[in-house]
Scaffold this motif. Structure first.
Motif, PDB file in Angstrom:
ATOM      1  N   LEU A 118       1.406  -1.591  -0.150  1.00 34.56           N
ATOM      2  CA  LEU A 118       0.587  -0.222   0.358  1.00 34.56           C
ATOM      3  C   LEU A 118       1.058   1.643  -0.086  1.00 34.56           C
ATOM      4  CD1 LEU A 118      -2.132  -0.923   2.711  1.00 34.56           C
ATOM      5  CD2 LEU A 118      -2.970  -0.857   0.076  1.00 34.56           C
ATOM      6  N   ILE A 142      -3.325  -8.618  -2.305  1.00 31.62           N
ATOM      7  CA  ILE A 142      -4.744  -8.703  -3.936  1.00 31.62           C
ATOM      8  C   ILE A 142      -5.808  -8.564  -3.610  1.00 31.62           C
ATOM      9  CG2 ILE A 142      -5.699 -10.310  -5.119  1.00 31.62           C
ATOM     10  CD1 ILE A 142      -3.869 -12.398  -5.052  1.00 31.62           C
ATOM     11  N   SER A 143      -6.158  -8.219  -2.136  1.00 26.71           N
ATOM     12  CA  SER A 143      -7.435  -7.792  -1.711  1.00 26.71           C
ATOM     13  C   SER A 143      -7.725  -5.908  -1.408  1.00 26.71           C
ATOM     14  CB  SER A 143      -7.976  -8.306  -0.697  1.00 26.71           C
ATOM     15  OG  SER A 143      -7.120  -8.628   0.494  1.00 26.71           O
ATOM     16  N   GLN A 144      -6.259  -5.623  -1.108  1.00 27.47           N
ATOM     17  CA  GLN A 144      -5.715  -3.749  -1.161  1.00 27.47           C
ATOM     18  C   GLN A 144      -5.782  -3.131  -1.995  1.00 27.47           C
ATOM     19  OE1 GLN A 144      -4.062  -4.495   2.347  1.00 27.47           O
ATOM     20  NE2 GLN A 144      -5.735  -3.698   3.656  1.00 27.47           N
ATOM     21  N   ALA A 145      -4.764  -4.072  -2.546  1.00 30.06           N
ATOM     22  CA  ALA A 145      -4.478  -3.013  -3.337  1.00 30.06           C
ATOM     23  C   ALA A 145      -5.340  -2.063  -4.885  1.00 30.06           C
ATOM     24  CB  ALA A 145      -2.885  -3.475  -4.399  1.00 30.06           C
ATOM     25  N   LYS A 146      -4.481  -0.873  -4.855  1.00 27.80           N
ATOM     26  CA  LYS A 146      -5.628  -0.957  -6.982  1.00 27.80           C
ATOM     27  C   LYS A 146      -4.821  -1.124  -7.855  1.00 27.80           C
ATOM     28  CE  LYS A 146      -6.119   3.330  -3.951  1.00 27.80           C
ATOM     29  NZ  LYS A 146      -6.601   4.693  -4.911  1.00 27.80           N
ATOM     30  N   TYR A 169     -10.084 -17.918 -11.804  1.00 28.72           N
ATOM     31  CA  TYR A 169     -10.569 -16.960 -11.326  1.00 28.72           C
ATOM     32  C   TYR A 169     -11.930 -16.393 -11.339  1.00 28.72           C
ATOM     33  CZ  TYR A 169      -9.908 -11.674  -9.437  1.00 28.72           C
ATOM     34  OH  TYR A 169     -10.853 -10.684  -8.545  1.00 28.72           O
ATOM     35  N   THR A 192     -16.171 -22.599  -2.987  1.00 30.21           N
ATOM     36  CA  THR A 192     -16.102 -22.214  -1.941  1.00 30.21           C
ATOM     37  C   THR A 192     -16.131 -23.552  -0.979  1.00 30.21           C
ATOM     38  OG1 THR A 192     -18.053 -21.991  -0.471  1.00 30.21           O
ATOM     39  CG2 THR A 192     -16.707 -20.006  -0.950  1.00 30.21           C
ATOM     40  N   GLN A 193     -14.710 -23.729  -0.668  1.00 24.93           N
ATOM     41  CA  GLN A 193     -14.945 -24.783   0.636  1.00 24.93           C
ATOM     42  C   GLN A 193     -15.540 -24.961   1.487  1.00 24.93           C
ATOM     43  OE1 GLN A 193     -11.209 -25.389   0.785  1.00 24.93           O
ATOM     44  NE2 GLN A 193      -9.981 -25.652  -0.992  1.00 24.93           N
ATOM     45  N   GLY A 194     -16.824 -25.741   1.952  1.00 27.32           N
ATOM     46  CA  GLY A 194     -17.242 -25.868   2.876  1.00 27.32           C
ATOM     47  C   GLY A 194     -17.499 -27.446   3.230  1.00 27.32           C
ATOM     48  N   LYS A 242     -16.246  -9.828  -8.917  1.00 25.43           N
ATOM     49  CA  LYS A 242     -14.381  -9.867  -9.039  1.00 25.43           C
ATOM     50  C   LYS A 242     -13.552  -8.710  -9.291  1.00 25.43           C
ATOM     51  CE  LYS A 242     -16.020 -14.619  -9.602  1.00 25.43           C
ATOM     52  NZ  LYS A 242     -16.101 -15.150  -7.912  1.00 25.43           N
ATOM     53  N   ASP A 243     -13.577  -8.013  -9.423  1.00 24.41           N
ATOM     54  CA  ASP A 243     -12.989  -6.569  -9.376  1.00 24.41           C
ATOM     55  C   ASP A 243     -13.199  -5.497  -8.846  1.00 24.41           C
ATOM     56  OD1 ASP A 243     -10.083  -7.408 -10.210  1.00 24.41           O
ATOM     57  OD2 ASP A 243     -10.574  -8.209 -12.188  1.00 24.41           O
ATOM     58  N   LYS A 279     -11.045  -4.048  -7.480  1.00 25.94           N
ATOM     59  CA  LYS A 279      -9.845  -3.367  -7.579  1.00 25.94           C
ATOM     60  C   LYS A 279      -9.962  -2.373  -9.035  1.00 25.94           C
ATOM     61  CE  LYS A 279      -6.450  -5.808  -7.949  1.00 25.94           C
ATOM     62  NZ  LYS A 279      -5.614  -6.852  -8.602  1.00 25.94           N
ATOM     63  N   SER A 314     -12.326   0.266  -8.098  1.00 26.29           N
ATOM     64  CA  SER A 314     -12.402   1.606  -6.946  1.00 26.29           C
ATOM     65  C   SER A 314     -11.168   2.377  -7.653  1.00 26.29           C
ATOM     66  CB  SER A 314     -11.465   0.394  -6.272  1.00 26.29           C
ATOM     67  OG  SER A 314     -10.391  -0.176  -6.272  1.00 26.29           O
ATOM     68  N   GLN A 315     -10.843   2.397  -9.464  1.00 28.17           N
ATOM     69  CA  GLN A 315     -10.192   2.818  -9.784  1.00 28.17           C
ATOM     70  C   GLN A 315     -10.950   4.350 -10.266  1.00 28.17           C
ATOM     71  OE1 GLN A 315      -7.161   0.599 -11.945  1.00 28.17           O
ATOM     72  NE2 GLN A 315      -5.258   0.828 -10.495  1.00 28.17           N
ATOM     73  N   ALA A 327     -23.324 -19.768  -1.053  1.00 31.97           N
ATOM     74  CA  ALA A 327     -21.571 -19.442  -1.079  1.00 31.97           C
ATOM     75  C   ALA A 327     -20.972 -18.368  -0.270  1.00 31.97           C
ATOM     76  CB  ALA A 327     -21.272 -18.995  -2.435  1.00 31.97           C
ATOM     77  N   HIS A 339     -20.204 -19.080   3.235  1.00 34.21           N
ATOM     78  CA  HIS A 339     -19.044 -19.597   3.512  1.00 34.21           C
ATOM     79  C   HIS A 339     -17.382 -18.890   2.665  1.00 34.21           C
ATOM     80  CE1 HIS A 339     -22.249 -22.521   3.738  1.00 34.21           C
ATOM     81  NE2 HIS A 339     -21.179 -23.107   4.494  1.00 34.21           N
ATOM     82  N   ALA A 340     -17.740 -17.914   2.364  1.00 34.19           N
ATOM     83  CA  ALA A 340     -16.373 -17.279   1.732  1.00 34.19           C
ATOM     84  C   ALA A 340     -15.931 -16.661   2.620  1.00 34.19           C
ATOM     85  CB  ALA A 340     -17.242 -16.567   0.545  1.00 34.19           C
ATOM     86  N   HIS A 394     -13.908 -13.983   0.929  1.00 35.63           N
ATOM     87  CA  HIS A 394     -14.332 -12.602   0.927  1.00 35.63           C
ATOM     88  C   HIS A 394     -15.348 -12.405  -0.123  1.00 35.63           C
ATOM     89  CE1 HIS A 394      -9.713 -11.728   2.031  1.00 35.63           C
ATOM     90  NE2 HIS A 394      -9.694 -12.895   1.501  1.00 35.63           N
ATOM     91  N   LYS A 415     -10.905   0.888  -0.270  1.00 32.91           N
ATOM     92  CA  LYS A 415      -9.886   0.714  -1.231  1.00 32.91           C
ATOM     93  C   LYS A 415      -8.756   2.495  -1.487  1.00 32.91           C
ATOM     94  CE  LYS A 415      -8.701  -2.874  -3.606  1.00 32.91           C
ATOM     95  NZ  LYS A 415      -9.970  -4.137  -4.337  1.00 32.91           N
ATOM     96  N   GLN A 416     -10.094   3.036  -1.049  1.00 32.31           N
ATOM     97  CA  GLN A 416      -8.931   4.586  -1.087  1.00 32.31           C
ATOM     98  C   GLN A 416      -8.170   4.679  -0.155  1.00 32.31           C
ATOM     99  OE1 GLN A 416      -9.329   5.198  -4.662  1.00 32.31           O
ATOM    100  NE2 GLN A 416     -10.477   3.935  -4.568  1.00 32.31           N
ATOM    101  N   TRP A 427      -6.774   2.939   3.313  1.00 30.40           N
ATOM    102  CA  TRP A 427      -6.453   2.515   4.114  1.00 30.40           C
ATOM    103  C   TRP A 427      -6.565   2.898   5.174  1.00 30.40           C
ATOM    104  CZ3 TRP A 427      -1.719   1.601   5.460  1.00 30.40           C
ATOM    105  CH2 TRP A 427      -0.783   2.196   4.721  1.00 30.40           C
ATOM    106  N   ARG A 428      -6.138   3.669   5.551  1.00 30.89           N
ATOM    107  CA  ARG A 428      -5.414   4.139   6.636  1.00 30.89           C
ATOM    108  C   ARG A 428      -6.912   4.396   7.281  1.00 30.89           C
ATOM    109  NH1 ARG A 428      -1.051   6.070   4.075  1.00 30.89           N
ATOM    110  NH2 ARG A 428       1.086   5.896   5.310  1.00 30.89           N
ATOM    111  N   PHE A 449     -26.148  -8.435   9.692  1.00 24.22           N
ATOM    112  CA  PHE A 449     -25.292  -9.731   9.448  1.00 24.22           C
ATOM    113  C   PHE A 449     -25.172  -9.323   8.249  1.00 24.22           C
ATOM    114  CE2 PHE A 449     -28.585 -12.185  12.419  1.00 24.22           C
ATOM    115  CZ  PHE A 449     -27.834 -11.560  13.795  1.00 24.22           C
TER     116      PHE A 449
END
Lengths: 255, 385
Positions: A138, A171-175, A231, A237-239, B9-10, B12, B15-16, B41, B44-45, B47, B258-259, B261-262, B295
């Motif tokens: 970051l 991966i989850s945080q980066a822009k 992807y 998901t694994q359950g 999925k994206d 990322k 957020s740009q 799903a 259980h995920a 993310h 995303k924008q 993070w702090r 929830f």
């Protein structure tokens, strides 16, 4: 399509040019990989010399060269390398590597951040090689890195994605795009990184030192594509248990 | 319309772009495309994306409320431990230049109007201090001329050293003003969009600065820019479809993450309460709906602080302890000067939980959680240069 700093790439497999038995084997392997981004060590090549081994065999129409600062031990050295390369027509893209420890070649986070900041200010498109530290990713993004390149394992170890959990956070945080670099020793490692949502991977040693580098390059190309497809398709998901609707115990207070 | 797969999925790439809240029709389309497999799903995920959030907010998830409770509880326990934070609001003023159909402070309502003097503020906060509160939320109507940043800065400096954390819920300010207040000791800002549905937003915001949807929407980002440690967002429930409101809120939340993070983020779930003006909610939001929304947001964002206000009844607030919410207000009075003088009129809304801090703490301890009253100190913070 992958886009970094405005440039588009069809292939998400980046490759390196080191450790091949000959420049001819390298050419065949890299062409078979369909890779469009090839990193070259500034210390090894003369970007200006058409007679240079690497430069001579690789088709510059097909491959985009990403010069790297391999060998630089601190920010100052990396910046000097970058500027010299740019002055001799090397363009403004740079894979920033700052590795003070010649044994492990692990990247120095502090010097890498410093160098990224300064090189971005000087107009470079900087792709820093880094340890898989989410906060560092970051911070590098904040100072203008065009992508971040966290390692899967120490370079040349072929150990795979040892840093999986950290890379997942990155991966989850980066822009900016995340390119998993270093340590990927088998196509399955590359596929895993891509399944997790990495934007690309960089593979060098595993191809260069394989029994048949050309066949291995093809295997990596397929793995990267398969991982990306998976992807995009959305992995199940694994359950641990079959999900039956559970009774609303604990919600008796609701009206 | 936005590409669902893309959004899922994206994030990322999403957020740009600048912050864009899709129209409620687009959000509805996302929700309509969900099936019960998406709910399972998401449950259980590790993310959960926008599509998963839509599934959890959808009518399909109705039958999964028990599982959602279990998952939400599990995440909350792991991330926040056996603790609940407590805070109390201090109403500084009920002057307001906005006309908002649902609010007791709305400019055309004939209520007693006042703005607390610094001495009166001191009296109010002293009472809360003695009651054991360390986290204070300063609230006011929007009347920038009467209650501007100079006044807020004085209040912040007055409270500095005594309280661990002081947040504000006042009119949207500029980035410069937020950083000035941060330097004075304000730690967090709450600014609720009220509704993310533009049509309804325009319909209920009849006059004043608050009519500007976008200026308000961009406020959390300005707070984060200014270095605030925490920013709270939310929607007033009872104006637009709560399911789509929750989805819009999730998109806003993910964008802020995303924008900035702090910056720590929190979400509130205020349901419309009876207030002067007698505004009737445009839509009913049941306790069950509210619960599903809490929830869903928890499962969507494992790190977000979830606030449960005294708008809700004691029975409900106690029932929800440990299941998702991480912070409760307690012993709240929503009229300026109401702590020092119980007869103060001009409240913003009537509270649903009348218990004192001591009683709320006892209820929290009873179920094995620790009521946390200090979790920061504004003396630690220095302004962003």
């Amino acid at each position: 399509m992958l886009e970094i700093a405005g440039r588009k790439f069809r292939s998400r497999l980046f490759t390196g040019t080191g450790k091949f038995s000959s420049s001819e084997v390298m050419r065949q392997a890299l062409e078979a990989s369909n890779s469009e981004m090839v990193t070259v060590a500034l210390r090894r090549v003369d970007l200006n010399d058409p007679g240079d081994d690497i430069m001579q065999v690789l088709d510059r129409e097909k491959f985009f060269f990403l010069p790297n600062t391999s060998g630089a031990r601190d920010a100052q050295e990396a910046i000097r390398l970058a500027k010299l390369a740019k002055a001799s027509g090397g363009g403004n893209w740079l894979k920033l590597e700052v590795t003070p420890d010649p044994r492990t070649l692990l990247p120095d986070p502090i010097e890498t951040l410093k160098a990224t900041e300064e090189l971005v200010r000087d107009g470079f498109v900087v792709l820093p090689y880094m340890n898989a530290d989410p906060i560092l990713a970051l911070r590098l993004q904040d100072v203008g890195a065009a992508a971040v390149m966290p390692l899967g394992a120490p370079i040349g170890t072929n150990k795979g994605l040892l840093t999986r959990d950290q890379v997942e956070i990155i991966i989850s945080q980066a822009k900016v795009p995340v390119v998993v670099d270093a340590g990927l020793g088998a196509p399955s490692h590359a596929a895993l990184a891509m399944e997790m949502g990495a934007d690309a991977v960089l593979v060098n040693t595993a191809i260069a030192v394989a029994g048949d580098p050309v066949a291995m390059a093809i295997a990596f190309a397929k793995a990267v594509e398969a991982g990306r497809e998976a992807y995009k398709a959305g992995l199940g998901t694994q359950g641990s248990e079959a999900s039956a609707s559970s009774p609303e115990t604990g919600l008796g207070f609701l009206r | 319309m936005i590409d669902i797969k893309f959004a899922e999925k994206d994030t990322k790439i999403m957020s740009q772009e600048p912050l864009i809240i899709p129209s409620f029709q687009e959000l509805q389309n996302i929700m309509d495309s969900c099936c019960s497999e998406d709910v399972e799903a998401a449950l259980h995920a590790d993310h959960v994306g926008i599509k998963g959030l839509a599934a959890l907010l959808s009518p399909l998830a109705h039958d999964y409320l028990g599982q959602m409770a279990t998952r939400s509880q599990e995440i909350t326990l792991r991330r926040f431990g056996r603790t609940v934070q407590l805070y109390a609001p201090v109403y500084l003023s009920n002057f307001c230049t906005n006309r908002c159909a649902y609010c007791g402070f709305s400019a055309e309502n004939k209520i007693d109007r006042r703005i607390l003097t610094l001495e009166e503020v001191e009296q109010e906060v002293d009472i809360l201090y003695k009651r054991g509160f360390n986290h204070i939320l300063l609230v006011s109507g929007e009347a920038p001329k009467k209650l501007g940043v100079d006044y807020l800065e004085k209040v912040a400096l007055l409270m500095r050293g005594k309280f661990a954390a002081v947040s504000i819920e006042v009119q949207p300010l500029s980035t410069e003003d937020y950083s000035r207040l941060f330097r004075a000791g304000i730690t967090a800002v709450a600014v609720y969009q009220e509704t993310y549905e533009r049509g309804i937003y325009d319909q209920v915001h009849l006059a004043g600065q608050k009519c500007d949807y976008d200026f308000r929407l961009e406020t959390p980002a300005r707070c984060a820019e200014a270095g605030m440690r925490e920013v709270g967002i939310g929607a007033l429930l009872g104006l637009a479809d709560w399911r789509l409101e929750g989805l819009a809120l999730g998109i806003h939340l993910a964008w802020l993450r995303k924008q900035y993070w702090r910056t720590a983020l929190t979400v509130s779930f205020p349901r419309l309460r009876p207030a002067a003006g007698g505004f009737a909610p445009l839509l009913n939001v049941s306790e069950r709906d509210l619960t599903q929304m809490v929830f869903a947001l928890r499962i969507f964002d494992q790190d977000v602080g979830l606030l449960m206000s005294t708008r809700e009844e004691a029975r409900y607030r106690d029932g929800m302890l440990g299941l998702g919410p991480t912070r409760l207000s307690a012993g709240s009075c929503t009229a300026p000067g109401g702590y020092a003088n119980a007869d103060s009129g001009g409240e913003q809304f009537s509270v649903g939980d009348e218990r004192s801090l001591v009683e709320v703490c006892a209820a929290i301890r009873k179920i094995g959680l620790d009521p946390v009253r200090k979790d920061w100190d504004c003396e630690f913070q220095v302004g962003k240069s």
